[in-house]
Design a protein around this motif. Structure first.
Motif, PDB file in Angstrom:
ATOM      1  N   MET A 143       0.852  -1.207   0.000  1.00 11.38           N
ATOM      2  CA  MET A 143       0.000   0.000   0.000  1.00 11.38           C
ATOM      3  C   MET A 143       0.880   1.247   0.000  1.00 11.38           C
ATOM      4  N   SER A 144       0.818   1.971  -1.086  1.00 15.80           N
ATOM      5  CA  SER A 144       1.606   3.210  -1.161  1.00 15.80           C
ATOM      6  C   SER A 144       0.718   4.406  -0.826  1.00 15.80           C
ATOM      7  N   ILE A 145       1.123   5.151   0.176  1.00 14.54           N
ATOM      8  CA  ILE A 145       0.321   6.301   0.607  1.00 14.54           C
ATOM      9  C   ILE A 145       1.140   7.564   0.438  1.00 14.54           C
ATOM     10  N   VAL A 146       0.524   8.589  -0.128  1.00 10.30           N
ATOM     11  CA  VAL A 146       1.231   9.853  -0.321  1.00 10.30           C
ATOM     12  C   VAL A 146       0.808  10.841   0.772  1.00 10.30           C
ATOM     13  N   ASN A 147       1.812  11.374   1.459  1.00 15.89           N
ATOM     14  CA  ASN A 147       1.573  12.424   2.456  1.00 15.89           C
ATOM     15  C   ASN A 147       1.717  13.770   1.765  1.00 15.89           C
ATOM     16  N   ARG A 148       0.685  14.593   1.866  1.00 17.69           N
ATOM     17  CA  ARG A 148       0.738  15.954   1.317  1.00 17.69           C
ATOM     18  C   ARG A 148       0.935  16.886   2.505  1.00 17.69           C
ATOM     19  N   LYS A 149       1.935  17.728   2.410  1.00 16.19           N
ATOM     20  CA  LYS A 149       2.271  18.516   3.598  1.00 16.19           C
ATOM     21  C   LYS A 149       2.819  19.888   3.249  1.00 16.19           C
ATOM     22  N   ILE A 150       2.760  20.776   4.237  1.00 17.73           N
ATOM     23  CA  ILE A 150       3.380  22.103   4.147  1.00 17.73           C
ATOM     24  C   ILE A 150       4.612  22.071   5.044  1.00 17.73           C
ATOM     25  N   VAL A 151       5.784  22.460   4.497  1.00 19.62           N
ATOM     26  CA  VAL A 151       6.995  22.511   5.320  1.00 19.62           C
ATOM     27  C   VAL A 151       7.507  23.949   5.379  1.00 19.62           C
ATOM     28  N   LEU A 152       8.287  24.198   6.414  1.00 16.15           N
ATOM     29  CA  LEU A 152       8.892  25.521   6.623  1.00 16.15           C
ATOM     30  C   LEU A 152      10.198  25.575   5.836  1.00 16.15           C
ATOM     31  N   VAL A 153      10.362  26.570   4.978  1.00 16.60           N
ATOM     32  CA  VAL A 153      11.636  26.674   4.245  1.00 16.60           C
ATOM     33  C   VAL A 153      12.495  27.829   4.763  1.00 16.60           C
ATOM     34  N   SER A 154      11.897  28.827   5.387  1.00 14.49           N
ATOM     35  CA  SER A 154      12.687  29.908   6.002  1.00 14.49           C
ATOM     36  C   SER A 154      11.858  30.513   7.127  1.00 14.49           C
ATOM     37  N   ARG A 155      12.548  31.115   8.098  1.00 18.13           N
ATOM     38  CA  ARG A 155      11.833  31.668   9.259  1.00 18.13           C
ATOM     39  C   ARG A 155      11.360  33.084   8.936  1.00 18.13           C
ATOM     40  N   PRO A 156      10.069  33.368   9.126  1.00 19.24           N
ATOM     41  CA  PRO A 156       9.555  34.697   8.799  1.00 19.24           C
ATOM     42  C   PRO A 156      10.026  35.745   9.806  1.00 19.24           C
ATOM     43  N   THR A 157      10.155  36.983   9.333  1.00 18.30           N
ATOM     44  CA  THR A 157      10.269  38.104  10.266  1.00 18.30           C
ATOM     45  C   THR A 157       8.960  38.859  10.122  1.00 18.30           C
ATOM     46  N   GLY A 158       8.259  39.024  11.237  1.00 14.83           N
ATOM     47  CA  GLY A 158       6.934  39.651  11.163  1.00 14.83           C
ATOM     48  C   GLY A 158       5.927  38.701  10.544  1.00 14.83           C
ATOM     49  N   ARG A 159       5.081  39.226   9.658  1.00 15.56           N
ATOM     50  CA  ARG A 159       4.021  38.428   9.041  1.00 15.56           C
ATOM     51  C   ARG A 159       4.619  37.396   8.082  1.00 15.56           C
ATOM     52  N   PRO A 160       4.299  36.112   8.256  1.00 15.12           N
ATOM     53  CA  PRO A 160       4.800  35.096   7.316  1.00 15.12           C
ATOM     54  C   PRO A 160       4.206  35.311   5.924  1.00 15.12           C
ATOM     55  N   ASP A 161       4.980  34.971   4.875  1.00 16.68           N
ATOM     56  CA  ASP A 161       4.409  35.000   3.521  1.00 16.68           C
ATOM     57  C   ASP A 161       4.744  33.695   2.791  1.00 16.68           C
ATOM     58  N   ASP A 162       4.312  33.605   1.533  1.00 14.71           N
ATOM     59  CA  ASP A 162       4.432  32.346   0.787  1.00 14.71           C
ATOM     60  C   ASP A 162       5.866  31.845   0.697  1.00 14.71           C
ATOM     61  N   SER A 163       6.828  32.775   0.713  1.00 16.08           N
ATOM     62  CA  SER A 163       8.230  32.371   0.553  1.00 16.08           C
ATOM     63  C   SER A 163       8.731  31.553   1.742  1.00 16.08           C
ATOM     64  N   ASN A 164       8.001  31.581   2.846  1.00 14.37           N
ATOM     65  CA  ASN A 164       8.449  30.857   4.039  1.00 14.37           C
ATOM     66  C   ASN A 164       8.033  29.381   4.042  1.00 14.37           C
ATOM     67  N   PHE A 165       7.154  29.011   3.080  1.00 14.05           N
ATOM     68  CA  PHE A 165       6.570  27.669   3.128  1.00 14.05           C
ATOM     69  C   PHE A 165       6.677  26.991   1.763  1.00 14.05           C
ATOM     70  N   ARG A 166       6.577  25.676   1.774  1.00 14.59           N
ATOM     71  CA  ARG A 166       6.531  24.951   0.515  1.00 14.59           C
ATOM     72  C   ARG A 166       5.556  23.779   0.672  1.00 14.59           C
ATOM     73  N   TYR A 167       4.815  23.515  -0.406  1.00 11.31           N
ATOM     74  CA  TYR A 167       3.917  22.367  -0.439  1.00 11.31           C
ATOM     75  C   TYR A 167       4.700  21.185  -0.995  1.00 11.31           C
ATOM     76  N   VAL A 168       4.639  20.038  -0.313  1.00 13.73           N
ATOM     77  CA  VAL A 168       5.440  18.873  -0.688  1.00 13.73           C
ATOM     78  C   VAL A 168       4.560  17.625  -0.675  1.00 13.73           C
ATOM     79  N   GLU A 169       4.793  16.747  -1.648  1.00 12.10           N
ATOM     80  CA  GLU A 169       4.149  15.419  -1.605  1.00 12.10           C
ATOM     81  C   GLU A 169       5.249  14.382  -1.438  1.00 12.10           C
ATOM     82  N   GLU A 170       4.981  13.404  -0.612  1.00 13.81           N
ATOM     83  CA  GLU A 170       6.046  12.467  -0.264  1.00 13.81           C
ATOM     84  C   GLU A 170       5.421  11.132   0.122  1.00 13.81           C
TER      85      GLU A 170
END
Lengths: 334, 334
Positions: free
Chosen positions: A1-28
């Motif tokens: 049984m192969s299961i794919v985990n869809r997740k959001i990971v942190l790619v950089s630490r935000p200063t102040g309000r987080p934006d899209d550049s701080n996160f990435r969508y990953v399937e694994e």
């Protein structure tokens, strides 16, 4: 049984309000389980204010790692287990985080009794970071008693709305909520039966507190910090208890927090500021859950929920929480 | 009998550090007494940090009036009385203020038993703003118990030096003082038997606390506020008690106080910040005085005094207190 985990990971630490550049969508693909691990299909995540602080280096709460998922509490169903305590089909609660499929050490999970309350209630009215937090803050830290005047900030949020209701159930004479926007203040008074509510975006908080609590404030349950905390400190009385639960106004600038400038009122009026987190009361969870479940079943407490959808929207829903663009307990159905 | 009162009056409210332009020296004949009044020849005045705050409009403590004397506690001898409770020759204690001859309402005075302790001790080891303040702060607010690590700021001052000694007598395992200058830190360790002392002017307070209290701080008795309070907050542990007695670092800028930026550590570590003033314990003065008098007679507590002379020097001696240019309890012999 192969299961794919869809997740959001942190790619950089935000200063102040987080934006899209701080996160990435990953399937694994999900790796096979080791002994003592449990695979959980995540159903709902609670979007809590503490999540923002986990994005900082050396954070106030337990931190997110670069490349890792973002901590969040959730409920889900066991798909596979290599631990004797859990079996396929069990409903569980735990720090499942920003993903659709979580491989968890068994000791981090808790089996839910959905006869006591439905799964979503375990993130809301009975939730660790919501109902239980409010319960211990009002009952054990604030020691609210008959006749008290109680003020709650962030009152339309998940913790605040519970705190106000629990204060009333604990005998408070007057419960005043502070929230942003008239739709929220109306909700507090009309649906949650707060005695009054102050719209901090459009009203002068100090002047309104003077009107609503002319004899001063006995207990303040603070989720916000900043100017509102200072406004309340000016109006404490001898023996007041300030309960520090959180400070959402400061979470985007934890390296330059505004401390309460009026803290010397504590000395002038022999008052106490006590902080807590729910895990300090781990030995008392059964008491809190028992009481909350009883109130919940009797309809004495209401938990409004706002459910958003899609794990890929995790960052956007977190920003919604930080800007107060939500109403009640914010949940993400992944 | 014509008696001349020599006094210092407030002519304008200072911003920041008071200077000569804020005060005037005045000589004035003492008016005849009304019923219920007592004429006191002032002997010694205690120069306390609260005095600075009385100079501000709407002050934190009870304020000085423009044209009036500056509030200060003192001891003296009754010269004349129109109250049945006091007779010529009685030694008394009360808010005698910046003058040589005080006409006082009888209810503001207290007769001293100089068999229990000499008159100066009633401003020092047993004094309201010194020994008693330290006693209630350590015993009732800080609840110091066996094994605690206790830190005191402003430790070479009158309250701080008593607080540290009372902490030790209450069972503290380690008493650490923070003071400015090596002559003060040496005094704390050599004469007052503190376990250690930190010179905040020449040492890194945070780093030294890490060395001296590697397991964290159980009780902090704060007379100073500002950065030192924040340094300590970083090092509290679960259940710590922060006792807010005063904030001398802030008294010259009460309209722009630096609030404790690290106050969220209270929530992270389930700790308490409690403020008090001695008058909140008015019902317990007899208990405190009894204990302090016993320690004093047994030589268990030492109160170092620095005695300055001349009522006309009141403003200069007050500035000496604010800049820390003194050592122990600062008294003015008028």
């Amino acid at each position: 049984m192969s299961i794919v985990n869809r997740k959001i990971v942190l790619v950089s630490r935000p200063t102040g309000r987080p934006d899209d550049s701080n996160f990435r969508y990953v399937e694994e693909e999900v790796a096979p389980l080791d002994d003592g691990q449990v695979l959980v299909e995540v159903d709902l995540l609670g979007i809590d204010a503490f999540i923002r602080t986990t994005l900082d280096e050396g954070s106030f709460h337990r931190g997110a790692q670069i490349g890792g998922v973002i901590p969040a509490l959730g409920v889900g169903e066991v798909l596979d287990s290599r631990d004797a305590g859990f079996a396929k089909g069990d409903k569980v609660f735990g720090p499942l985080s920003s993903q659709t499929h979580a491989v968890m050490p068994a000791f981090t999970l808790r089996k839910l009794d959905t006869n006591v309350a439905p799964a979503n209630a375990w993130l809301g009215a009975l939730g660790l970071t919501t109902g239980l937090t409010a319960y211990f803050g009002i009952v054990d830290v604030g020691r609210v008693k008959k006749g008290d005047t109680v003020v709650v900030s962030g009152a339309a949020g998940a913790v605040g709305s519970m705190a106000g209701q629990i204060a009333r159930l604990s005998g408070a004479d007057k419960v005043i909520g502070i929230a942003g926007g008239s739709h929220k203040t109306k909700f507090l008074v009309d649906e949650l039966r707060f005695d009054a509510a102050i719209d901090y975006r459009n009203e002068n908080v100090g002047a309104r507190l003077d009107e609503l609590a002319p004899n001063g404030i006995d207990v303040f349950f603070d989720n916000v910090g900043g100017e509102i905390l200072d406004d309340v400190l000016m109006r404490i009385v001898e023996g007041s208890r300030i309960v520090i639960c959180g400070a959402i106004s400061q979470y985007e600038k934890m390296d330059d927090v505004r401390g309460p400038r009026n803290y010397l009122k504590l000395a002038e009026r022999h008052a106490t500021m006590e902080g807590f987190a729910v895990f300090h009361f781990a030995q008392h969870y059964a008491r809190g859950e028992g009481q909350l479940a009883e109130w919940y079943r009797n309809g004495d407490i209401i938990m409004r929920e706002q459910i958003e959808h899609g794990v890929e929207n995790f960052p956007a829903v977190m920003n919604m929480l930080m800007t107060g663009g939500h109403h009640g307990k914010l949940l993400l159905k992944v």
